[in-house]
Design a protein around this motif. Structure first.
Motif, PDB file in Angstrom:
ATOM      1  N   LEU A   1      -8.025 -13.693  -3.354  1.00 31.47           N
ATOM      2  CA  LEU A   1      -8.326 -13.150  -1.951  1.00 31.47           C
ATOM      3  C   LEU A   1      -7.242 -12.348  -1.528  1.00 31.47           C
ATOM      4  O   LEU A   1      -7.757 -11.110  -1.056  1.00 31.47           O
ATOM      5  CB  LEU A   1      -8.675 -14.233  -1.035  1.00 31.47           C
ATOM      6  CG  LEU A   1      -8.872 -13.953   0.334  1.00 31.47           C
ATOM      7  CD1 LEU A   1     -10.080 -13.408   0.496  1.00 31.47           C
ATOM      8  CD2 LEU A   1      -8.662 -14.855   1.468  1.00 31.47           C
ATOM      9  N   GLU A   2      -6.083 -12.521  -1.818  1.00 38.53           N
ATOM     10  CA  GLU A   2      -4.745 -11.780  -1.340  1.00 38.53           C
ATOM     11  C   GLU A   2      -5.309 -10.497  -2.158  1.00 38.53           C
ATOM     12  O   GLU A   2      -4.860  -9.389  -1.481  1.00 38.53           O
ATOM     13  CB  GLU A   2      -3.794 -12.455  -1.673  1.00 38.53           C
ATOM     14  CG  GLU A   2      -2.562 -11.588  -1.396  1.00 38.53           C
ATOM     15  CD  GLU A   2      -1.230 -11.937  -2.089  1.00 38.53           C
ATOM     16  OE1 GLU A   2      -0.277 -11.160  -1.928  1.00 38.53           O
ATOM     17  OE2 GLU A   2      -1.119 -13.061  -2.823  1.00 38.53           O
TER      18      GLU A   2
ATOM     19  N   GLN B   1      -4.693  -3.674   0.993  1.00 44.24           N
ATOM     20  CA  GLN B   1      -5.263  -2.215   0.997  1.00 44.24           C
ATOM     21  C   GLN B   1      -6.475  -1.657   0.540  1.00 44.24           C
ATOM     22  O   GLN B   1      -6.670  -0.728  -0.076  1.00 44.24           O
ATOM     23  CB  GLN B   1      -4.136  -1.529   0.263  1.00 44.24           C
ATOM     24  CG  GLN B   1      -2.671  -1.779   0.294  1.00 44.24           C
ATOM     25  CD  GLN B   1      -1.729  -0.874  -0.202  1.00 44.24           C
ATOM     26  OE1 GLN B   1      -1.773  -0.294  -1.263  1.00 44.24           O
ATOM     27  NE2 GLN B   1      -0.426  -0.741   0.362  1.00 44.24           N
ATOM     28  N   ARG B   2      -7.310  -2.419   1.067  1.00 49.09           N
ATOM     29  CA  ARG B   2      -8.822  -2.240   0.805  1.00 49.09           C
ATOM     30  C   ARG B   2      -9.701  -1.796   2.309  1.00 49.09           C
ATOM     31  O   ARG B   2      -9.946  -2.371   2.920  1.00 49.09           O
ATOM     32  CB  ARG B   2      -9.571  -3.366   0.386  1.00 49.09           C
ATOM     33  CG  ARG B   2     -10.960  -3.162  -0.170  1.00 49.09           C
ATOM     34  CD  ARG B   2     -11.277  -4.166  -1.215  1.00 49.09           C
ATOM     35  NE  ARG B   2     -12.763  -3.662  -1.509  1.00 49.09           N
ATOM     36  CZ  ARG B   2     -13.325  -4.192  -2.678  1.00 49.09           C
ATOM     37  NH1 ARG B   2     -12.657  -5.316  -3.064  1.00 49.09           N
ATOM     38  NH2 ARG B   2     -14.485  -3.943  -2.988  1.00 49.09           N
ATOM     39  N   ALA B   3      -9.618  -0.596   2.129  1.00 44.81           N
ATOM     40  CA  ALA B   3     -10.144   0.212   3.497  1.00 44.81           C
ATOM     41  C   ALA B   3     -11.723   0.010   3.482  1.00 44.81           C
ATOM     42  O   ALA B   3     -12.277  -0.128   4.839  1.00 44.81           O
ATOM     43  CB  ALA B   3      -9.710   1.461   3.477  1.00 44.81           C
TER      44      ALA B   3
ATOM     45  N   LEU C   1      -6.107  -8.212   6.088  1.00 46.55           N
ATOM     46  CA  LEU C   1      -7.617  -8.415   6.496  1.00 46.55           C
ATOM     47  C   LEU C   1      -7.635  -7.942   8.075  1.00 46.55           C
ATOM     48  O   LEU C   1      -8.587  -7.480   8.315  1.00 46.55           O
ATOM     49  CB  LEU C   1      -8.118  -9.813   6.359  1.00 46.55           C
ATOM     50  CG  LEU C   1      -9.552 -10.196   6.722  1.00 46.55           C
ATOM     51  CD1 LEU C   1     -10.521  -9.306   5.955  1.00 46.55           C
ATOM     52  CD2 LEU C   1      -9.819 -11.630   6.301  1.00 46.55           C
ATOM     53  N   ALA C   2      -6.750  -8.588   8.698  1.00 48.69           N
ATOM     54  CA  ALA C   2      -6.496  -8.102  10.025  1.00 48.69           C
ATOM     55  C   ALA C   2      -6.438  -6.576  10.591  1.00 48.69           C
ATOM     56  O   ALA C   2      -6.976  -6.178  11.408  1.00 48.69           O
ATOM     57  CB  ALA C   2      -5.351  -8.894  10.843  1.00 48.69           C
TER      58      ALA C   2
ATOM     59  N   PRO D   1       1.751  -6.820   4.173  1.00 54.17           N
ATOM     60  CA  PRO D   1       0.925  -7.089   2.944  1.00 54.17           C
ATOM     61  C   PRO D   1       1.657  -6.799   1.695  1.00 54.17           C
ATOM     62  O   PRO D   1       1.529  -7.213   0.671  1.00 54.17           O
ATOM     63  CB  PRO D   1      -0.215  -6.281   3.306  1.00 54.17           C
ATOM     64  CG  PRO D   1      -0.340  -5.806   4.416  1.00 54.17           C
ATOM     65  CD  PRO D   1       0.902  -5.832   4.960  1.00 54.17           C
ATOM     66  N   GLU D   2       2.592  -5.737   1.838  1.00 54.25           N
ATOM     67  CA  GLU D   2       3.360  -5.595   0.645  1.00 54.25           C
ATOM     68  C   GLU D   2       4.579  -6.276   0.515  1.00 54.25           C
ATOM     69  O   GLU D   2       5.497  -6.127  -0.591  1.00 54.25           O
ATOM     70  CB  GLU D   2       4.048  -4.042   0.793  1.00 54.25           C
ATOM     71  CG  GLU D   2       2.768  -2.891   0.867  1.00 54.25           C
ATOM     72  CD  GLU D   2       2.486  -2.743   2.205  1.00 54.25           C
ATOM     73  OE1 GLU D   2       2.941  -3.300   3.315  1.00 54.25           O
ATOM     74  OE2 GLU D   2       1.290  -2.082   2.415  1.00 54.25           O
ATOM     75  N   ASP D   3       4.768  -7.436   1.113  1.00 56.79           N
ATOM     76  CA  ASP D   3       5.747  -8.352   0.945  1.00 56.79           C
ATOM     77  C   ASP D   3       5.981  -8.719  -0.585  1.00 56.79           C
ATOM     78  O   ASP D   3       7.011  -9.154  -0.991  1.00 56.79           O
ATOM     79  CB  ASP D   3       5.486  -9.536   1.743  1.00 56.79           C
ATOM     80  CG  ASP D   3       6.752 -10.419   1.863  1.00 56.79           C
ATOM     81  OD1 ASP D   3       6.592 -11.711   1.276  1.00 56.79           O
ATOM     82  OD2 ASP D   3       7.949 -10.123   2.168  1.00 56.79           O
ATOM     83  N   PHE D   4       5.053  -8.739  -1.259  1.00 60.71           N
ATOM     84  CA  PHE D   4       4.854  -9.494  -2.714  1.00 60.71           C
ATOM     85  C   PHE D   4       5.803  -8.378  -3.477  1.00 60.71           C
ATOM     86  O   PHE D   4       6.518  -8.909  -4.245  1.00 60.71           O
ATOM     87  CB  PHE D   4       3.268  -9.588  -3.179  1.00 60.71           C
ATOM     88  CG  PHE D   4       3.431  -9.801  -4.483  1.00 60.71           C
ATOM     89  CD1 PHE D   4       3.739 -11.369  -4.808  1.00 60.71           C
ATOM     90  CD2 PHE D   4       2.879  -9.301  -5.717  1.00 60.71           C
ATOM     91  CE1 PHE D   4       3.779 -12.251  -5.910  1.00 60.71           C
ATOM     92  CE2 PHE D   4       3.044  -9.970  -6.764  1.00 60.71           C
ATOM     93  CZ  PHE D   4       3.347 -11.311  -7.061  1.00 60.71           C
TER      94      PHE D   4
END
Length: 110
Positions: A17-18, A23-25, A69-70, A95-98
């Motif tokens: 899911l992540e 980054q999916r617009a 997602l938010a 979201p780029e924390d990874f």
């Protein structure tokens, strides 16, 4: 079902899911209905001591998914709220924390 298989299937689904929402617009949040519902169901089906053993990692993984997602339907969307209900620690900053985490780990290996 064997507990290790349950853990694996939950973790694989959360990680997928992540990656899927990152980054999916063009994402339609309604397409995630079953996915999010199953994650919540799987999470609460695990014994609490099992959940506690991986909660910190889950907070980061689902935190990144929630942040991605938010950005589309907003913080009040049902999926965002459902996923946030599984996070008990600190959410990542982005979201780029990874990517930041991977870079930090690779620098310590050199």
């Amino acid at each position: 079902m064997h507990i290790y298989l349950e853990i694996y299937e939950f973790a694989a689904s959360a990680g997928a899911l992540e990656g899927y929402v990152f980054q999916r617009a063009d994402l339609n949040p309604d397409a995630l209905n079953n996915w999010v519902q199953n994650l919540v169901k799987q999470y609460y089906a695990l014994p609490i001591e099992v959940r506690e053993s991986f909660q910190g990692s889950l907070d980061r993984t689902l935190g990144r998914a929630v942040l991605s997602l938010a950005s589309l339907p907003g913080n009040e969307h049902g999926h965002v709220r459902s996923l946030k209900s599984l996070i008990f620690g600190k959410m990542p900053d982005s979201p780029e924390d990874f990517e930041k985490e991977k870079k930090a780990k690779s620098n310590t290996c050199e």
